[in-house]
Design a protein around this motif. Structure first.
Motif, mmCIF file in Angstrom:
data_model
loop_
_atom_site.group_PDB
_atom_site.id
_atom_site.type_symbol
_atom_site.label_atom_id
_atom_site.label_comp_id
_atom_site.label_asym_id
_atom_site.label_seq_id
_atom_site.Cartn_x
_atom_site.Cartn_y
_atom_site.Cartn_z
ATOM 1 N N PRO A 61 45.128 100.137 10.800
ATOM 2 C CA PRO A 61 45.082 99.190 9.674
ATOM 3 C C PRO A 61 46.410 98.470 9.439
ATOM 4 O O PRO A 61 46.421 97.279 9.099
ATOM 5 N N GLY A 62 47.526 99.172 9.639
ATOM 6 C CA GLY A 62 48.827 98.538 9.476
ATOM 7 C C GLY A 62 49.083 97.468 10.520
ATOM 8 O O GLY A 62 49.573 96.372 10.203
ATOM 9 N N TYR A 63 48.726 97.775 11.758
ATOM 10 C CA TYR A 63 48.849 96.775 12.818
ATOM 11 C C TYR A 63 48.029 95.526 12.480
ATOM 12 O O TYR A 63 48.502 94.392 12.583
ATOM 13 N N LEU A 64 46.786 95.740 12.080
ATOM 14 C CA LEU A 64 45.884 94.618 11.845
ATOM 15 C C LEU A 64 46.312 93.790 10.644
ATOM 16 O O LEU A 64 46.160 92.560 10.649
ATOM 17 N N SER A 65 46.851 94.442 9.615
ATOM 18 C CA SER A 65 47.296 93.682 8.443
ATOM 19 C C SER A 65 48.483 92.797 8.777
ATOM 20 O O SER A 65 48.585 91.667 8.277
ATOM 21 N N THR A 66 49.384 93.272 9.628
ATOM 22 C CA THR A 66 50.532 92.436 10.003
ATOM 23 C C THR A 66 50.097 91.266 10.880
ATOM 24 O O THR A 66 50.694 90.188 10.824
ATOM 25 N N LEU A 67 49.060 91.470 11.672
ATOM 26 C CA LEU A 67 48.513 90.373 12.471
ATOM 27 C C LEU A 67 47.816 89.351 11.578
ATOM 28 O O LEU A 67 47.993 88.139 11.728
ATOM 29 N N TRP A 71 52.683 87.898 9.972
ATOM 30 C CA TRP A 71 54.043 88.444 10.005
ATOM 31 C C TRP A 71 54.476 88.742 11.439
ATOM 32 O O TRP A 71 55.633 88.577 11.797
ATOM 33 N N VAL A 72 53.510 89.182 12.264
ATOM 34 C CA VAL A 72 53.774 89.499 13.664
ATOM 35 C C VAL A 72 52.948 88.567 14.548
ATOM 36 O O VAL A 72 51.792 88.275 14.244
ATOM 37 N N ASP A 73 53.554 88.119 15.634
ATOM 38 C CA ASP A 73 52.862 87.277 16.602
ATOM 39 C C ASP A 73 52.240 88.168 17.675
ATOM 40 O O ASP A 73 52.949 88.719 18.526
ATOM 41 N N GLY A 93 60.282 87.930 20.609
ATOM 42 C CA GLY A 93 59.585 86.728 20.162
ATOM 43 C C GLY A 93 58.760 86.931 18.908
ATOM 44 O O GLY A 93 57.703 86.326 18.751
ATOM 45 N N ASN A 94 59.244 87.802 18.010
ATOM 46 C CA ASN A 94 58.524 88.135 16.777
ATOM 47 C C ASN A 94 57.211 88.860 17.057
ATOM 48 O O ASN A 94 56.270 88.830 16.254
ATOM 49 N N GLY A 95 57.155 89.534 18.187
ATOM 50 C CA GLY A 95 55.990 90.338 18.522
ATOM 51 C C GLY A 95 56.269 91.812 18.322
ATOM 52 O O GLY A 95 57.297 92.197 17.755
ATOM 53 N N PHE A 96 55.367 92.652 18.794
ATOM 54 C CA PHE A 96 55.558 94.095 18.706
ATOM 55 C C PHE A 96 56.586 94.555 19.743
ATOM 56 O O PHE A 96 56.752 93.946 20.793
ATOM 57 N N ALA A 97 57.246 95.658 19.420
ATOM 58 C CA ALA A 97 58.328 96.131 20.282
ATOM 59 C C ALA A 97 57.819 96.776 21.571
ATOM 60 O O ALA A 97 58.482 96.695 22.608
#
Length: 229
Positions: A61-67, A71-73, A93-97
């Motif tokens: 859910p946290g991943y999906l909310s940031t998408l 907030w995250v590309d 590039g403002n993506g996940f690490a």
């Protein structure tokens, strides 16, 4: 096999590949590229399989909310920079690490073998998740690995009442002849932030000494810790 809980509270075993595939489809449907989805799904499924539930399916859910918020590309393409003989940098590039790390992995191993030591620095990224899935493969490749991550201020110093430090996770791994690698992954606090979140979700109290409320007073209630504590 990873575990899943049904509405009745029963535990079911889900094959790892099934869970990984399902998570990848979820990520893609919520805006990531197929490449990013595959990396995130493998990371989450691995954490769930090995009992690190604070970084497994719980994090979806946290991943999906940031998408969803932008907030995250989720389609960011990491840019690997060869800075020096023993130094790589990645602009996520403002993506996940995690995809940024994977993009540099082969070059990192090559530099470590060529120079005896190598450093990888990732910037402009979000949520590195559990660290052990990233250092363990390096140990499997015969290298000693150390990973460090910064974090938000949420840890009260001993004797204090206000959050000053981050949980600042640290992980390391080392190969062992004839055995699985020695792997450590820990927060530098009494408890990891994700485990406080899980306790709150499950309605469990925490042991003494694990948190304070918004007024700096000791509490066993994980909800009070998360609410400004």
């Amino acid at each position: 096999m990873p575990l899943s809980h049904t509405a009745s509270g029963d535990v079911q075993h889900v094959p790892f590949d099934d869970l990984r595939g399902t998570l990848a489809r979820i990520f893609e449907r919520h805006g990531t590229s197929a490449e990013v989805a595959a990396v995130l799904a493998h990371n989450c499924a691995s954490a769930e399989r090995d009992g690190a539930h604070s970084h497994g399916v719980f994090r979806i859910p946290g991943y999906l909310s940031t998408l969803a918020s932008g907030w995250v590309d989720g389609r960011a393409v990491p840019r690997v920079e060869d800075v020096a003989p023993g130094y790589l940098a990645v602009d996520a590039g403002n993506g996940f690490a995690q995809p940024a790390y994977r993009a540099a992995y082969s070059a990192l191993v090559a530099k470590a073998r060529a120079n005896g030591v190598a450093l990888l620095a990732i910037r402009n990224s979000h949520h590195f998740a559990a660290l052990w899935p990233d250092v363990e493969p390096l140990a499997d490749d015969g290298l000693v690995a150390l990973a460090l991550v910064n974090s938000m201020a949420c840890v009260v110093p001993s004797g204090g009442t206000t959050a000053l430090f981050g949980t600042n996770p640290i992980a390391f791994a080392a190969p062992r002849a004839g055995h699985e690698p020695l792997v450590f992954d820990l927060a530098t606090s009494a408890i990891a932030h994700g485990d406080v979140q899980i306790a709150a979700r499950e309605g469990r109290l925490l042991p003494d000494g694990h948190g304070v409320d918004r007024h700096g007073q000791p509490t066993n209630d994980p909800r009070a810790i998360l609410d400004g504590g």
